[in-house]
Design an enzyme around this catalytic site. Structure first.
Site, short mmCIF file in Angstrom:
data_model
loop_
_atom_site.label_atom_id
_atom_site.label_comp_id
_atom_site.label_asym_id
_atom_site.label_seq_id
_atom_site.Cartn_x
_atom_site.Cartn_y
_atom_site.Cartn_z
N GLU A 2 -9.42 6.31 7.20
CA GLU A 2 -7.97 6.49 7.11
C GLU A 2 -7.52 7.75 6.37
O GLU A 2 -6.54 8.39 6.78
CB GLU A 2 -7.35 5.26 6.44
CG GLU A 2 -7.42 4.02 7.30
CD GLU A 2 -7.04 2.78 6.52
OE1 GLU A 2 -6.02 2.16 6.88
OE2 GLU A 2 -7.75 2.43 5.56
N ARG A 22 0.84 -1.21 0.00
CA ARG A 22 0.00 0.00 0.00
C ARG A 22 0.87 1.26 0.00
O ARG A 22 0.48 2.28 -0.58
CB ARG A 22 -0.97 0.00 1.18
CG ARG A 22 -2.03 1.09 1.06
CD ARG A 22 -3.13 0.96 2.09
NE ARG A 22 -4.20 0.07 1.71
CZ ARG A 22 -5.30 0.44 1.05
NH1 ARG A 22 -5.45 1.69 0.66
NH2 ARG A 22 -6.23 -0.44 0.77
#
Length: 779
Positions: A728, A328
């Site tokens: 997030e 990621r």
């Protein structure tokens, strides 16, 4: 003065009220939090025969266990049972993906502080005192605790991986200008208010019921079953709420749950395992530190032509979730910018310290900040305002990311310009320049940075969710879904979805604790996907019930199915209008099913990791923040003066909760980038192991002016009521503050270059960055 953008007046929620979706309803347990009646795992009643667990720990960072004498431990006051690795009846490895995370050290020691044995005693104090009586000898082996050394020696937990778009080397050679840079960033302690804790009760069938503070109850269930050597159905895991998770309770909640369950089955008594704060900080992983390097090619306006990056993540002693985390970071190394051509290489480095794990953003922040540092450095090189360089490099619809995903929705150009206008960025930039020209020892800095964050689990199989909905004969509704509540308001949002779907008052819906025997095989509540997936699963369950109810209503009232409507807490059919509860009673008497399970799997995602190409994300969430700071050259101390945020949440399910998540995420990111400094000695011992020596941000770190607004645009993707994830992405808005600090430091060299300022930007590091700028050349 703290300011929030004004929201539309809220209608009172009551009988006959408007649709609850889009209303700023309070989090479902907010009043219980205030009253102190919200029950967390360690608040549960203590049984008279309950036992408490503590663990004894390894004394070296890497080595072999040569002696373990527990004779004094076994006879200590209050001790009922003692176990080591040899006493585990099933699989002693509790790794979430790749093997390598032993519940208790078995011969090999992986990090200093690793649990070697465990004690169950009649009180928490007795257990803690007993473990100190053990005689443990470890033969030390060479330990690598420094990330640079791990990179140099190619000391990895997994093989390197890379993405490649077009021909980056040729693009770099052809670019008019090139620039090299690097950035080292530290990790971050989760520091949730409720630490790692679990309670286990033996069941009459020989299994166990586990109450866990976990973001992933299905994984707790599976790993407990594996440790006990039992089928999964013999274990039930339950999560009512957590006092914070932030990723730290995705995989690492398994250890206390497994130890409590093992003792519960061995002793046939209820067992609780709560880690004291210092044990929690020593024995559980952090956000991954990274050492990132880049080479950028660009023209004299700062427009990118090609980029090469190497992202080295410090995984600790095992893989844990590091593949997904470093991946990621690679996915977000471009942030919002079209690199044109790119090679992004990820290194999964091993260090002989506690295994690092998920943390809000899951590697995304560590990749994204590198792009922002690079764009700032390019702006200094070409002598332009960093905001203009950013705007010139933003993705447009039709562009392609370094991993092959096309950009289908491009909101950031409009969003960033809207924020720049509303916060008067251009006028403030001029004011900052005038202020700095008139000052020698105090300077200001200003930065406006974007966030583009991919929404979906990068492991495709995790993009699924389930829900269970019951309607009772009085019209009350019971909802259970696979997501967990850690204070982020997920239960509230999913209940709002159910209320809209059935056209009823929000108060009719009760959400119960997440349980593996109600909704099985759930994914973790992570990747910002909780409302997206569980909301859709709950909607599917409601639609299944409604199909039967509509068919009954059409037959009963002699009308077409299309004429049946559920709205305003009533059911309208055939020219009649009945209160919801009256209609439900009639449906029950007619033997219509009032219960259904729902299921959802995220569509349109397909990423081939081996080929490093495809579509890993269903859509992107985004936002931007503008931060202004004031810095003292004498001490390096600084103050965050003002922050303006504009964040894209699509059509918000709950604006109040979304605003809270944006504020909280920003502050947590601020801590990572400014105040939270993890410290280790050269033996791999964690020095910052308590609140006395690890500083999270407080209310006093907030700026005097904080304005948060929601960007008003529906999601282009078919998400739950066209909303967007919010968990997030806001954390990365704090990168604007770090960039503003660099901007202030760069003023001491007339903005010719950015001095080095590795996060966290503590006053000491800011001071040395200013000194570097004053020296007139990069260190």
């Amino acid at each position: 003065m703290r300011k929030l953008a004004p929201q539309a007046p809220q209608e009172p929620v009551g009988k006959g009220s408007a649709d609850p979706v889009g209303k700023g309803l309070p989090q479902d347990s907010a009043w219980r939090h205030v009253a102190g009646t919200a029950v967390y795992v360690d608040d549960m009643p203590t049984y008279p025969n309950q036992l408490h667990v503590a663990t004894g720990r390894a004394t070296v960072a890497r080595g072999r266990l040569t002696r373990l004498d527990l004779s004094r431990v076994r006879v200590a006051p209050g001790v009922v049972d003692v176990i080591s690795a040899a006493d585990i009846p099933g699989n002693g490895d509790i790794a979430p993906v790749f093997a390598g995370d032993p519940l208790l050290a078995d011969g090999e020691v992986l990090y200093l502080g690793q649990p070697v044995f465990a004690v169950a005693a009649t009180s928490f104090e007795a257990a803690q005192q007993a473990v100190a009586l053990a005689d443990i000898d470890c033969e030390p082996l060479e330990a690598i605790v420094d990330l640079s050394t791990a990179v140099e020696r190619e000391y990895y937990v997994l093989p390197p991986h890379e993405f490649c778009l077009r021909e980056p080397e040729a693009a770099l050679l052809a670019a008019p200008l090139t620039l090299d840079g690097e950035l080292r960033m530290a990790g971050q302690e989760h520091f949730y208010l409720e630490g790692q804790v679990a309670t286990a009760e033996p069941t009459e069938e020989g299994g166990v019921h586990v109450y866990s503070s976990s973001q992933h109850p299905s994984e707790v269930q599976k790993l407990v079953a594996g440790v006990l050597g039992l089928p999964i159905h013999a274990v039930q895991a339950e999560v009512r709420r957590m006092g914070g998770g932030f990723g730290g309770k995705e995989s690492q909640a398994a250890m206390p749950a497994c130890l409590a369950a093992l003792f519960a089955v061995r002793t046939r008594r209820p067992v609780r395992h709560r880690l004291p704060r210092r044990d929690d900080m020593v024995q559980t992983g952090k956000r991954h530190p990274f050492w990132n390097r880049y080479r950028a090619g660009f023209d004299d306006r700062g427009r990118l032509k090609g980029v090469s990056m190497v992202l080295a993540g410090d995984c600790g002693c095992s893989a844990d979730l590091s593949q997904g985390i470093v991946d990621r970071a690679m996915f977000h190394a471009d942030n919002a910018y079209n690199f044109q051509a790119a090679r992004i290489r990820g290194l999964y480095c091993r260090t002989d310290k506690v295994s690092n794990t998920a943390f809000r953003g899951f590697g995304g922040p560590q990749g994204l900040i590198t792009a922002e540092a690079m764009l700032d450095d390019i702006a200094r090189r070409v002598g332009r305002d960093p905001l203009d360089v950013r705007l010139d490099n933003l993705y447009a619809e039709g562009d392609v990311t370094p991993y092959g995903q096309p950009i289908e929705e491009s909101v950031l150009p409009d969003l960033m310009r809207q924020l720049a206008d509303s916060c008067a960025y251009r006028a403030r930039r001029e004011a900052v320049a005038r202020f700095n020209a008139s000052q020698d020892e105090v300077r200001r800095g200003l930065a406006l940075t974007p966030v583009k964050f991919g929404i979906s689990f990068t492991a495709k199989h995790l993009n699924q969710a389930g829900a269970l909905v019951h309607i009772y004969t009085d019209g009350s509704i019971h909802l259970n879904h696979g997501g967990t509540e850690m204070g982020q308001g997920l239960h509230t949002k999913v209940a709002q979805v159910v209320a809209r779907a059935l056209g009823v008052r929000y108060e009719r819906v009760l959400v119960s604790a997440t349980r593996t025997d109600k909704v099985p095989n759930t994914s973790p509540t992570a990747a910002s996907s909780g409302a997206d997936m569980n909301g859709m699963a709950a909607l599917d369950a409601c639609n299944r019930i409604k199909r039967g109810l509509v068919a009954f209503a059409a037959e009963h009232f002699g009308c077409d199915a299309g004429e049946v409507e559920f709205a305003d807490d009533r059911v309208h059919a055939g020219g009649e209008s009945l209160p919801f509860e009256d209609f439900i009673k009639q449906a029950y008497l007619a033997r219509v099913s009032l219960s259904a399970n729902g299921f959802y799997r995220t569509p349109a995602i397909d990423f081939d990791r081996e080929a490093a190409w495809g579509r890993p994300f269903y859509y992107f969430a985004g936002g931007a923040a503008c931060s202004q700071v004031r810095v003292s050259a004498l001490t390096g101390e600084y103050r965050l003066e003002r922050v303006d945020i504009l964040h894209d949440v699509g059509d918000s399910l709950n604006p109040a909760i979304d605003l809270g998540q944006i504020e909280g995420g920003f502050v947590q990111g601020l801590g990572w980038l400014t105040t939270e400094e993890l410290a280790w000695d050269d033996r791999g011992r964690l020095l910052s192991d308590s609140p006395a020596n690890y500083k999270i941000p407080t209310a006093f770190d907030l700026p005097a002016e904080l304005e948060v607004r929601l960007f008003d645009r529906a999601n282009h993707a078919e998400t739950i009521y066209r909303s967007k994830a919010v968990g997030e992405p806001p954390l990365m808005l704090a990168v604007s503050t770090w960039c503003a600090l660099r901007d202030a430091c760069a003023s001491f060299c007339d903005y010719r270059f950015n001095p080095r300022l590795d996060p966290p930007a503590t006053p000491e590091r800011v001071y040395w960055a200013i000194e570097e700028a004053r020296a007139g050349r990069p260190a």
